[in-house]
Design a protein around this motif. Structure first.
Motif, PDB file in Angstrom:
ATOM      1  N   UNK A  53      50.479  29.786 -13.502  1.00 18.57           N
ATOM      2  CA  UNK A  53      50.976  31.082 -12.709  1.00 18.57           C
ATOM      3  C   UNK A  53      52.556  30.928 -12.210  1.00 18.57           C
ATOM      4  N   UNK A  54      52.860  29.729 -11.739  1.00 18.17           N
ATOM      5  CA  UNK A  54      54.138  29.710 -11.264  1.00 18.17           C
ATOM      6  C   UNK A  54      55.168  29.578 -12.260  1.00 18.17           C
ATOM      7  N   UNK A  55      54.800  29.207 -13.494  1.00 23.41           N
ATOM      8  CA  UNK A  55      55.679  29.278 -14.479  1.00 23.41           C
ATOM      9  C   UNK A  55      55.867  30.625 -15.070  1.00 23.41           C
ATOM     10  N   UNK A  56      54.805  31.281 -15.179  1.00 17.12           N
ATOM     11  CA  UNK A  56      54.918  32.737 -15.518  1.00 17.12           C
ATOM     12  C   UNK A  56      55.791  33.543 -14.767  1.00 17.12           C
ATOM     13  N   UNK A  57      55.628  33.283 -13.438  1.00 18.33           N
ATOM     14  CA  UNK A  57      56.357  34.016 -12.510  1.00 18.33           C
ATOM     15  C   UNK A  57      57.929  33.462 -12.620  1.00 18.33           C
ATOM     16  N   UNK A  58      58.075  32.229 -12.878  1.00 22.81           N
ATOM     17  CA  UNK A  58      59.565  31.705 -12.894  1.00 22.81           C
ATOM     18  C   UNK A  58      60.200  32.453 -13.909  1.00 22.81           C
ATOM     19  N   UNK A  59      59.473  32.598 -15.144  1.00 25.26           N
ATOM     20  CA  UNK A  59      60.094  33.168 -16.634  1.00 25.26           C
ATOM     21  C   UNK A  59      60.384  34.836 -16.180  1.00 25.26           C
ATOM     22  N   UNK A  60      59.727  35.102 -15.481  1.00 24.34           N
ATOM     23  CA  UNK A  60      59.533  36.619 -15.116  1.00 24.34           C
ATOM     24  C   UNK A  60      60.867  36.764 -14.100  1.00 24.34           C
TER      25      UNK A  60
END
Length: 278
Positions: free
Chosen positions: A75-82
């Protein structure tokens, strides 16, 4: 080949273990100690690893029963990319009219690109320098597409040898899954993926490039997807799942062996055109 055979043995010879991991034998280890640590038996360890004797050597790798861990970094990875895509969009706003809108470019070229799919595997030449991604609008759009693909994997655990997004993936089945969504069919293993695409030097990396490492073997054994600023996304371990790491970290800096580009300028435009028409 050894890794493939090890993975096959998990499912063919040891079906009661739905997840597995690799364990590096330490000095003083015995099959009994390892079996006790992983709540299994010596007989099962010998069978799954094809061992004829109980002798072990330090550094030897064994397949041992694993368990499903909830990925903590996805989830942190996805949030970072967004967030990264949003920041690039801000660059677009600041540039104002200096940047030709991507919507115009994509729709104008859509008809020409409709029946063209350029990959390094079947086209002798294309614009592989991806200068198109120096345009913040293109870069932002590609990052958003990657983030959307990654969202489907937010609850997917790391499973060594796994190839099902609903049950588990490893590093190379992750890259295979992502690029299949982008219209590119990659081979199954990191070793095979290293043999496709256009070689790229470390200082010329662009978003979407494949980055390779030697980890548990002398050949390419780990792969990830570059996202800019010296960082890449990968399925890192059974504890972390989808994660972001830095190429400059001591671990990956020592093990980095090269990068390959499988996205061309034509293909990036085609991907963006397809996404806007879905």
């Amino acid at each position: 080949m050894r890794r493939i055979l090890l993975c096959l043995s998990i499912f063919l010879l040891f079906p009661q273990v739905s997840h597995a991991q690799l364990y590096r034998v330490k000095k003083g280890d015995s099959l009994y100690k390892i079996a006790k640590k992983f709540h299994t038996t010596v007989a099962k360890l010998k069978r799954i690893n094809g061992l004829r004797s109980s002798l072990l050597r330090p550094g030897q790798r064994l397949i041992v029963p694993g368990r499903r861990y909830k990925p903590v970094n996805s989830r942190k990875t996805i949030a970072f990319l967004e967030q990264k895509a949003a920041e690039v969009k801000e660059d677009v706003k600041e540039a104002g009219e200096d940047i030709y809108p991507i919507t115009n470019v994509v729709y104008e070229e859509g008809e020409k690109l409709a029946d063209v799919l350029s990959t390094p595997l079947n086209v002798p030449y294309d614009n592989w320098n991806l200068s198109i991604l120096e345009n913040p609008e293109y870069k932002s759009a590609l990052l958003e597409i990657l983030a959307r693909v990654f969202k489907n994997l937010k609850n997917t655990p790391y499973v060594f040898g796994g190839a099902n997004p609903k049950r588990g993936l490893d590093c190379s089945s992750f890259t295979m899954y992502v690029y299949r969504k982008l219209g590119i069919n990659l081979p199954r293993t990191a070793r095979a993926q290293f043999n496709v695409g256009v070689p790229v030097s470390k200082n010329e990396l662009k978003v979407g490039d494949l980055v390779f490492f030697r980890t548990y073997a002398s050949f390419p054994s780990h792969v990830g997807i570059y996202i800019g600023n010296g960082k890449f996304v990968h399925f890192s371990s059974m504890y972390h799942g989808l994660s972001i790491s830095s190429l400059s970290s001591p671990y990956f800096r020592r093990r980095f062996i090269g990068a390959k580009r499988v996205l061309s300028e034509k293909l990036v435009k085609k991907i963006l055109y397809a996404q806007k028409n879905n």
